[in-house]
Design an enzyme around this catalytic site. Structure first.
Site, mmCIF file in Angstrom:
data_model
loop_
_atom_site.group_PDB
_atom_site.id
_atom_site.type_symbol
_atom_site.label_atom_id
_atom_site.label_comp_id
_atom_site.label_asym_id
_atom_site.label_seq_id
_atom_site.Cartn_x
_atom_site.Cartn_y
_atom_site.Cartn_z
ATOM 1 N N LYS A 54 7.093 7.895 -25.409
ATOM 2 C CA LYS A 54 7.081 8.416 -26.785
ATOM 3 C C LYS A 54 7.234 7.277 -27.787
ATOM 4 O O LYS A 54 6.572 7.258 -28.824
ATOM 5 C CB LYS A 54 8.180 9.469 -26.948
ATOM 6 C CG LYS A 54 7.815 10.776 -26.247
ATOM 7 C CD LYS A 54 8.977 11.719 -25.995
ATOM 8 C CE LYS A 54 8.509 12.872 -25.094
ATOM 9 N NZ LYS A 54 9.596 13.751 -24.642
ATOM 10 N N GLN A 98 15.611 15.110 -25.553
ATOM 11 C CA GLN A 98 14.943 15.102 -24.250
ATOM 12 C C GLN A 98 15.681 16.035 -23.291
ATOM 13 O O GLN A 98 16.878 15.873 -23.059
ATOM 14 C CB GLN A 98 14.920 13.660 -23.706
ATOM 15 C CG GLN A 98 14.169 13.500 -22.414
ATOM 16 C CD GLN A 98 12.666 13.703 -22.584
ATOM 17 O OE1 GLN A 98 12.057 13.163 -23.497
ATOM 18 N NE2 GLN A 98 12.080 14.518 -21.717
ATOM 19 N N ASP A 121 9.267 19.816 -31.002
ATOM 20 C CA ASP A 121 9.029 20.397 -29.675
ATOM 21 C C ASP A 121 8.597 21.867 -29.785
ATOM 22 O O ASP A 121 8.129 22.453 -28.807
ATOM 23 C CB ASP A 121 10.330 20.343 -28.850
ATOM 24 C CG ASP A 121 10.217 19.390 -27.675
ATOM 25 O OD1 ASP A 121 9.103 18.907 -27.396
ATOM 26 O OD2 ASP A 121 11.254 19.123 -27.042
#
Lengths: 297, 297
Positions: A54, A98, A121
């Site tokens: 990322k 995460q 997300d």
């Protein structure tokens, strides 16, 4: 293989190129540099790999990357406090914690705490509901990547029969909503579905998101179908040497690609779109927070 | 008709009886009287009938009914200000703004303004998302009523093939989520679906929510299927006299009831469950606002 290969490298490069243009324009016209804050709790090796990829993608498209690494023993309160601080920070456009997080932390509590406008997300229930209700939402990255690939292969999906195998909040359910919006007739299947093979064989679009290696057999695929394989499974690969492994999808790729009309490989398919769409969501989030119209990415 | 009649009177009476017990207990144990605020803008005759029936149901189960009637010319700002006032009023457990609202008011703005905890219609995107994500939600009343009827006929729906025709936020989409949670294999169909008849004939559960009188023909029904007719359509009934009308569903009831295993009539079916489930939602909302566990209703 008669099937067209739906190449994740090609599609993700296209998305990232569009995002890079959008980032440049946002900086030039409004003096805003989008920033993605990634929070990693603990030392999970796979998570570290994802976080690093990322960071690289951010650098590629001109998004500022902010990393927060917290110890494995971090309490839920401490993590939620950090999330709130990032919510309040006007420099931060997107927040990604995460997953998985260590067992002492509730994943749902983390999801519920992220500002829906920064929820790149797309997991906050408000974003799930906005997507389901046909409103502007932050759409989860993997489903949106799968959707972009399908649209790339065939722009008009209206009236096609789609089967989505797997009903997770992260993939199956949002994919179904996106395909419904495209006027597909959408069936949601899962472990309790009877005669999954027959359901699959009737589908013009087959999305596999189960997480079981080579679960979808070639004779499940309707000739000419568009097959999107979201699974990323690591299996032993003794042919590469003792203790070696390799990545495979949920679809038995080689024989299935003799029957499908178009198919995504694993690796090199949907997985590459996830990070590209994360960049896209971060850019969109930066626009919405500044009260600007969504960019064309 | 060999089909079992799924009697809305019976099921709605059961729900209201359970709600009445729950209201009594909440008053006795916690001194709380649940209250439902219904807001009606304008003079639509059908809306007036609905509002009156909600008031009667409140009286029946012991919920306090608060009615706000605003003129047809009410501005959006004024309506939203009233909604915010009801959001802040600790005496109000549930808020229902009767739709449709006049053209100068955005229905979505109203939905977005209602406190999700008081959103007894279940239309707020946060509630849609919480339902889709498998979390506690306020579930829209008509879909929940349909769900309770199905569960009443057959407790274990796991593995059954369900077809939902119609994809509205109010009915089709939440019904699909509820059936997915019950482990049905769920297909969402709509006006763009090809060969709707074949889709329907394969379905163990058929939910019709299209709003077209007698759209679903008898030969669309799989023998033995559970048929839930959500449509309420008014059609001319010259046999009753000039200018007379009658209510029919989306399913051609009489011939379909020769083939289905169980079927809801119109009128007397799902429609009666809507108000009963509104009472149920109001009671649940009162519990959640007081920090109490959901009652068993």
């Amino acid at each position: 293989m008669p099937a067209t290969l739906i190449d994740g490298k090609h599609y993700s490069a296209e998305v990232k190129a569009r995002v890079a243009v959008g980032v440049e324009a946002l900086k030039a016209q409004h003096g805003i540099t989008p920033a993605l804050a990634v929070v990693l709790v603990g030392e999970d090796p796979a998570s570290k790999v994802y976080v690093a990829s990322k960071g690289r993608a951010c650098a590629e498209v001109g998004i500022r990357s902010i990393e927060h690494r917290l110890p494995e023993t971090t309490s839920e309160d401490k993590l939620l406090a950090l999330v709130r601080q990032l919510n309040d920070d006007p420099e931060v456009s997107g927040i990604l914690v995460q997953f998985p997080v260590p067992a002492q932390i509730s994943q749902q509590a983390v999801i519920n705490t992220i500002d829906p406008l920064k929820d790149v997300d797309g997991l906050h229930p408000l974003n799930a509901g906005r997507l389901a209700s046909g409103l502007d939402a932050m759409v989860p990255c993997t489903p949106y990547g799968a959707y972009l690939m399908l649209k790339g292969v065939r722009d008009d999906l209206s009236g096609l029969k789609a089967l989505v195998i797997g009903r997770s909040n992260l993939v199956g359910k949002p994919v179904a909503q996106l395909l419904l919006k495209e006027n597909c007739t959408v069936t949601m299947a899962h472990s309790r579905t009877k005669d999954l093979r027959a359901e699959a064989r009737a589908a013009d679009i087959l999305v596999a998101a189960i997480g079981r290696p080579h679960f979808v057999q070639a004779d499940w695929v309707k000739p000419g179908a568009l097959v999107i394989d979201v699974g990323i499974n690591r299996i032993p690969a003794p042919e590469k040497g003792e203790g070696k492994t390799r990545l495979v999808g949920d679809v038995d790729f080689t024989p299935a690609s003799e029957i499908a009309g178009a198919i995504t490989p694993v690796p090199g398919g949907v997985g590459l779109m996830t990070v590209a769409c994360l960049m896209r969501n971060t850019l969109i989030a930066a626009h919405r927070q500044a009260g600007l119209a969504d960019p064309a990415v």
